[in-house]
Motif scaffolding. Structure first.
Motif, PDB file in Angstrom:
ATOM      1  N   GLY A   1     106.279  28.090  15.811  1.00 38.51           N
ATOM      2  CA  GLY A   1     106.087  27.023  17.527  1.00 38.51           C
ATOM      3  C   GLY A   1     106.291  27.862  18.399  1.00 38.51           C
ATOM      4  N   LEU A   2     107.410  28.592  18.440  1.00 35.23           N
ATOM      5  CA  LEU A   2     107.616  29.540  19.917  1.00 35.23           C
ATOM      6  C   LEU A   2     106.455  30.265  20.140  1.00 35.23           C
ATOM      7  CD1 LEU A   2     109.276  30.086  22.600  1.00 35.23           C
ATOM      8  CD2 LEU A   2     109.994  31.851  20.939  1.00 35.23           C
ATOM      9  N   ILE A   3     105.583  31.099  19.701  1.00 39.51           N
ATOM     10  CA  ILE A   3     105.072  32.475  19.053  1.00 39.51           C
ATOM     11  C   ILE A   3     103.726  31.582  19.979  1.00 39.51           C
ATOM     12  CG2 ILE A   3     103.497  33.515  18.854  1.00 39.51           C
ATOM     13  CD1 ILE A   3     106.020  34.106  16.295  1.00 39.51           C
ATOM     14  N   THR A   4     104.010  30.178  19.155  1.00 39.44           N
ATOM     15  CA  THR A   4     101.879  29.610  18.990  1.00 39.44           C
ATOM     16  C   THR A   4     102.249  28.596  20.469  1.00 39.44           C
ATOM     17  OG1 THR A   4     102.195  28.983  16.962  1.00 39.44           O
ATOM     18  CG2 THR A   4     100.467  27.253  18.448  1.00 39.44           C
ATOM     19  N   SER A   5     103.421  28.548  20.921  1.00 40.38           N
ATOM     20  CA  SER A   5     103.487  27.437  22.275  1.00 40.38           C
ATOM     21  C   SER A   5     103.462  29.250  23.449  1.00 40.38           C
ATOM     22  CB  SER A   5     104.807  27.258  22.595  1.00 40.38           C
ATOM     23  OG  SER A   5     105.512  25.930  21.856  1.00 40.38           O
ATOM     24  N   ILE A   6     103.283  30.023  23.518  1.00 44.07           N
ATOM     25  CA  ILE A   6     103.570  31.172  24.054  1.00 44.07           C
ATOM     26  C   ILE A   6     102.098  31.237  24.243  1.00 44.07           C
ATOM     27  CG2 ILE A   6     104.131  34.084  24.615  1.00 44.07           C
ATOM     28  CD1 ILE A   6     106.862  33.153  23.196  1.00 44.07           C
ATOM     29  N   ILE A   7     101.487  31.472  22.557  1.00 43.83           N
ATOM     30  CA  ILE A   7      99.749  31.850  22.821  1.00 43.83           C
ATOM     31  C   ILE A   7      98.938  31.316  23.395  1.00 43.83           C
ATOM     32  CG2 ILE A   7      97.540  31.994  21.287  1.00 43.83           C
ATOM     33  CD1 ILE A   7      99.448  33.353  18.930  1.00 43.83           C
ATOM     34  N   VAL A   8      99.331  29.853  22.999  1.00 41.69           N
ATOM     35  CA  VAL A   8      98.595  29.070  24.382  1.00 41.69           C
ATOM     36  C   VAL A   8      99.120  28.809  25.162  1.00 41.69           C
ATOM     37  CG1 VAL A   8      98.739  26.030  24.393  1.00 41.69           C
ATOM     38  CG2 VAL A   8      98.716  27.026  21.814  1.00 41.69           C
ATOM     39  N   MET A   9      99.777  29.196  25.837  1.00 45.31           N
ATOM     40  CA  MET A   9      99.818  29.218  27.262  1.00 45.31           C
ATOM     41  C   MET A   9      99.317  30.485  28.145  1.00 45.31           C
ATOM     42  SD  MET A   9     103.840  28.694  27.602  1.00 45.31           S
ATOM     43  CE  MET A   9     103.896  28.888  29.450  1.00 45.31           C
ATOM     44  N   VAL A  10      99.369  31.678  27.150  1.00 46.04           N
ATOM     45  CA  VAL A  10      98.330  32.441  27.974  1.00 46.04           C
ATOM     46  C   VAL A  10      96.782  31.866  27.925  1.00 46.04           C
ATOM     47  CG1 VAL A  10      97.326  35.051  27.109  1.00 46.04           C
ATOM     48  CG2 VAL A  10      99.927  34.440  26.674  1.00 46.04           C
ATOM     49  N   ILE A  11      96.522  31.900  26.788  1.00 46.77           N
ATOM     50  CA  ILE A  11      95.338  31.628  26.524  1.00 46.77           C
ATOM     51  C   ILE A  11      94.562  30.259  27.677  1.00 46.77           C
ATOM     52  CG2 ILE A  11      93.522  29.950  25.531  1.00 46.77           C
ATOM     53  CD1 ILE A  11      94.953  31.404  22.536  1.00 46.77           C
TER      54      ILE A  11
ATOM     55  N   THR B   1      96.058  30.214  30.391  1.00 44.19           N
ATOM     56  CA  THR B   1      96.038  31.106  31.390  1.00 44.19           C
ATOM     57  C   THR B   1      94.902  31.928  32.002  1.00 44.19           C
ATOM     58  OG1 THR B   1      98.792  31.581  31.611  1.00 44.19           O
ATOM     59  CG2 THR B   1      97.521  33.150  32.931  1.00 44.19           C
ATOM     60  N   ASN B   2      94.282  32.541  30.483  1.00 45.49           N
ATOM     61  CA  ASN B   2      93.178  32.954  30.454  1.00 45.49           C
ATOM     62  C   ASN B   2      92.607  32.641  30.829  1.00 45.49           C
ATOM     63  OD1 ASN B   2      94.631  35.347  30.106  1.00 45.49           O
ATOM     64  ND2 ASN B   2      94.478  35.789  28.159  1.00 45.49           N
ATOM     65  N   GLY B   3      92.292  30.883  30.252  1.00 46.76           N
ATOM     66  CA  GLY B   3      91.198  29.870  30.885  1.00 46.76           C
ATOM     67  C   GLY B   3      90.668  30.162  32.457  1.00 46.76           C
ATOM     68  N   TYR B   4      92.359  29.664  32.948  1.00 47.57           N
ATOM     69  CA  TYR B   4      92.361  29.239  34.822  1.00 47.57           C
ATOM     70  C   TYR B   4      91.699  30.717  34.662  1.00 47.57           C
ATOM     71  CZ  TYR B   4      93.811  29.756  38.825  1.00 47.57           C
ATOM     72  OH  TYR B   4      94.030  29.518  40.803  1.00 47.57           O
TER      73      TYR B   4
ATOM     74  N   ALA C   1      90.042  33.333  33.886  1.00 45.89           N
ATOM     75  CA  ALA C   1      88.372  33.491  33.266  1.00 45.89           C
ATOM     76  C   ALA C   1      87.611  32.381  34.521  1.00 45.89           C
ATOM     77  CB  ALA C   1      87.883  32.848  32.414  1.00 45.89           C
ATOM     78  N   ILE C   2      87.716  31.277  34.587  1.00 44.16           N
ATOM     79  CA  ILE C   2      87.681  29.979  35.331  1.00 44.16           C
ATOM     80  C   ILE C   2      86.979  30.699  36.884  1.00 44.16           C
ATOM     81  CG2 ILE C   2      87.428  27.487  36.400  1.00 44.16           C
ATOM     82  CD1 ILE C   2      88.305  26.383  33.961  1.00 44.16           C
ATOM     83  N   LYS C   3      88.194  31.179  37.517  1.00 41.78           N
ATOM     84  CA  LYS C   3      88.488  31.859  38.747  1.00 41.78           C
ATOM     85  C   LYS C   3      87.190  32.548  39.108  1.00 41.78           C
ATOM     86  CE  LYS C   3      91.923  32.785  42.685  1.00 41.78           C
ATOM     87  NZ  LYS C   3      90.906  34.347  42.849  1.00 41.78           N
ATOM     88  N   THR C   4      87.463  33.426  37.692  1.00 40.51           N
ATOM     89  CA  THR C   4      86.167  34.469  37.995  1.00 40.51           C
ATOM     90  C   THR C   4      84.663  33.883  38.150  1.00 40.51           C
ATOM     91  OG1 THR C   4      87.675  35.742  36.891  1.00 40.51           O
ATOM     92  CG2 THR C   4      85.653  37.022  36.907  1.00 40.51           C
ATOM     93  N   ILE C   5      84.083  32.784  37.595  1.00 41.35           N
ATOM     94  CA  ILE C   5      83.480  32.389  37.175  1.00 41.35           C
ATOM     95  C   ILE C   5      83.015  32.536  38.977  1.00 41.35           C
ATOM     96  CG2 ILE C   5      82.003  30.868  36.357  1.00 41.35           C
ATOM     97  CD1 ILE C   5      83.442  31.207  33.588  1.00 41.35           C
ATOM     98  N   GLU C   6      84.278  31.565  39.339  1.00 39.91           N
ATOM     99  CA  GLU C   6      83.690  30.859  40.205  1.00 39.91           C
ATOM    100  C   GLU C   6      83.701  32.172  41.615  1.00 39.91           C
ATOM    101  OE1 GLU C   6      87.263  28.247  40.978  1.00 39.91           O
ATOM    102  OE2 GLU C   6      86.467  26.530  40.220  1.00 39.91           O
ATOM    103  N   ASP C   7      84.768  33.227  41.305  1.00 39.27           N
ATOM    104  CA  ASP C   7      83.692  34.139  42.056  1.00 39.27           C
ATOM    105  C   ASP C   7      82.847  34.904  42.588  1.00 39.27           C
ATOM    106  OD1 ASP C   7      86.574  33.675  43.089  1.00 39.27           O
ATOM    107  OD2 ASP C   7      87.741  35.339  42.438  1.00 39.27           O
TER     108      ASP C   7
ATOM    109  N   VAL D   1      88.549  42.644  31.486  1.00 35.95           N
ATOM    110  CA  VAL D   1      89.263  42.414  31.292  1.00 35.95           C
ATOM    111  C   VAL D   1      89.919  41.577  31.113  1.00 35.95           C
ATOM    112  CG1 VAL D   1      92.380  42.648  32.249  1.00 35.95           C
ATOM    113  CG2 VAL D   1      90.177  44.129  33.172  1.00 35.95           C
ATOM    114  N   THR D   2      90.044  39.949  31.854  1.00 32.59           N
ATOM    115  CA  THR D   2      90.049  38.408  31.142  1.00 32.59           C
ATOM    116  C   THR D   2      89.713  38.378  30.630  1.00 32.59           C
ATOM    117  OG1 THR D   2      89.770  38.043  33.880  1.00 32.59           O
ATOM    118  CG2 THR D   2      90.089  35.752  32.182  1.00 32.59           C
ATOM    119  N   PHE D   3      87.949  38.161  30.192  1.00 35.41           N
ATOM    120  CA  PHE D   3      87.596  38.086  28.642  1.00 35.41           C
ATOM    121  C   PHE D   3      88.656  38.869  27.307  1.00 35.41           C
ATOM    122  CE2 PHE D   3      84.275  36.277  31.604  1.00 35.41           C
ATOM    123  CZ  PHE D   3      84.546  35.265  31.174  1.00 35.41           C
TER     124      PHE D   3
END
Length: 492
Positions: A15-25, A27-30, A32-38, A189-191
């Motif tokens: 459960g802890l690992i899944t929470s970390i992975i979800v948080m990383v995803i 963050t990566n989503g954020y 990725a969106i910022k990269t697309i906007e840039d 790198v982000t993707f």
């Protein structure tokens, strides 16, 4: 116990690992969106810079075309040279408008473009002036004007300004290309990180799926056992409720039989009292003094009041047990019929009754008839002296607690009462006035409340002493008739 502990630890760790992975995803989503906007912003800036350079070049070319046509005509006086000159001037007007709309991201570039446009207009005016002189057969003056070098100097200044603007835009474009390359590397790198974390998440989900498959059988057996126990409890409770319902039905039947017998047995002595009272009053009136005659009148009035009390009490007890199934009742027609039944009281009092447009409701028609007879009769009875009663019956539909309700109000201009007695008036045999002032048994409003409650609603009263009373009836639009035995009589 150790297996259970191990399972709990495994669930906690994953459960802890899944929470970390979800948080990383996330963050990566954020990122990725910022990269697309840039990327989008950088590309938009590149398009804008390219448009500026292109528009400036077009402006320059048109000025050159106009000047070439002008010089050709001045040197040769051949009219064909005026065609490119005139075409250039026609296009130059639109080009100036397009160039004015340009908005550069380079600091102070907008001011430079504005200055360039002024130089272009000055150069255009100089070209027009020389051509106009030539067309007016003043070639010498036109050539002399050209030979002054003013037009050449103006073009040099214009070209220098134009080249400076282009250099600044090209430098800005080169900077944007560098930024675009950096953003593209960051996007890769982000993707890549997003792909890795997504793969880890899929592995974690696969692990949990396998873990859940092993424990599913165990939990299913436990759930089936609990369902079986619950079904047994429900069956036992249902049996208890069935017995209770049968007992309640039997009790209601006994109560109804008792009410009938009691009313019959009580009415019989009263009928005899009234009959013998009539005989005494008829046959022995001359033998009785004034006091004796008064005693007989009191006895007859008391017997009549007792008979009315018994009838009202019997009717009060039968509201739930003798009520009819609900049907669609046109309330407008029902109240108009009710007004017709008490027409004499209305004429004698001079009462005026104002009706809203009333709908059809799901109700017991006979009980609704009784309800409104009670309310309208009360409004007429408790009127102010020398004031004609005005009774207003209004309707609306409201949503209360996410449910639709019929709201019916009956308002009068009668004597009213103190608001502190608003609940007391619905209690059987409770009176706010002496019997000598207003006749009645004091059970009419209690019957009214019982009728409204049988329809799943409620009735309340608001009043100001000396100003009148308003009764508010609330009945649910989708009401279901449930009698005292718990049986849905609408289903019959």
């Amino acid at each position: 116990m150790p297996i259970k502990k191990l399972f709990e630890n495994a669930v906690f760790n994953w459960g802890l690992i899944t929470s970390i992975i979800v948080m990383v995803i996330i963050t990566n989503g954020y990122l990725a969106i910022k990269t697309i906007e840039d990327l989008s912003d950088t590309q938009a800036s590149l398009y804008n810079t390219g448009d500026i350079i292109g528009e400036i070049n077009n402006l320059h070319n048109l000025v050159l075309m106009a000047e070439t046509g002008q010089r050709g005509y001045l040197l040769t006086e051949i009219p064909e040279y005026l065609t490119p000159y005139e075409d250039a001037l026609d296009s130059l007007s639109d080009q100036l408008t397009n160039t004015r709309k340009l908005r550069s991201e380079v600091p102070e570039q907008t001011e430079r473009i504005a200055a360039l446009l002024i130089l272009v207009e000055q150069k255009t005016n100089e070209l027009k002036k020389t051509v106009e002189l030539a067309l007016a057969d003043k070639e010498k003056r036109a050539l002399k004007l050209v030979m002054t070098g003013a037009g050449r100097n103006l073009y040099k200044e214009l070209r220098a300004e134009l080249e400076y603007i282009k250099i600044l835009e090209i430098n800005h474009r080169n900077t944007l290309f560098a930024v675009l390359s950096t953003v593209e590397r960051e996007a890769k790198v982000t993707f890549a990180i997003s792909g890795i974390t997504s793969a880890l998440l899929l592995l974690g989900l696969a692990f949990f799926a396998r873990l859940n498959t092993k424990s599913e059988v165990k939990y299913r057996l436990q759930l089936e056992q609990q369902n079986e126990e619950l079904a047994q409890k429900v069956a036992a409770r249902t049996k208890e409720l069935t017995l209770y319902s049968d007992e309640l039905s039997r009790s209601n039947r006994e109560l109804e039989d008792f009410a009938f017998v009691a009313s019959h047995d009580l009415q019989e002595p009263l009928r005899k009292i009234r009959a013998f009272g009539d005989r005494l009053q008829t046959n022995y009136a001359q033998s009785l003094d004034e006091k004796g005659a008064d005693y007989i009148n009191r006895m007859k009035n008391a017997a009549e009041r007792m008979s009315n009390l018994i009838n009202d009490l019997l009717e009060f007890s039968r509201i739930s047990t003798r009520g009819k199934p609900f049907t669609n009742v046109p309330l407008q027609h029902l109240i108009e019929s009710t007004i017709g039944d008490i027409e004499i009281s209305i004429e004698e009092s001079g009462a005026k009754i104002l009706l809203d447009d009333l709908p059809e409701i799901n109700a017991d028609a006979s009980q609704m008839h009784h309800l409104f007879i009670n309310l309208i009769s009360n409004a007429i009875k408790f009127r102010k002296e020398d004031v004609k009663p005005i009774i207003i019956i209004q309707y609306c539909q409201q949503e209360i607690a996410q449910e639709q309700w019929h709201i019916i109000t009956v308002k009068d201009n009668g004597i009213g009462f103190e608001q502190e007695f608003a609940d007391k008036i619905f209690v059987p045999f409770q009176r706010l006035h002496a019997r000598t002032e207003y006749k009645g048994t004091g059970i009419g409003l209690a019957i009214s409340r019982r009728i409204v409650e049988r329809h799943g609603g409620k009735i309340s009263a608001t009043s100001i002493l000396g100003e009148g009373t308003q009764f508010r009836i609330e009945i649910p639009v989708n009401n279901t008739l449930i009698n005292l035995t718990g049986e849905d009589t609408n289903a019959k």
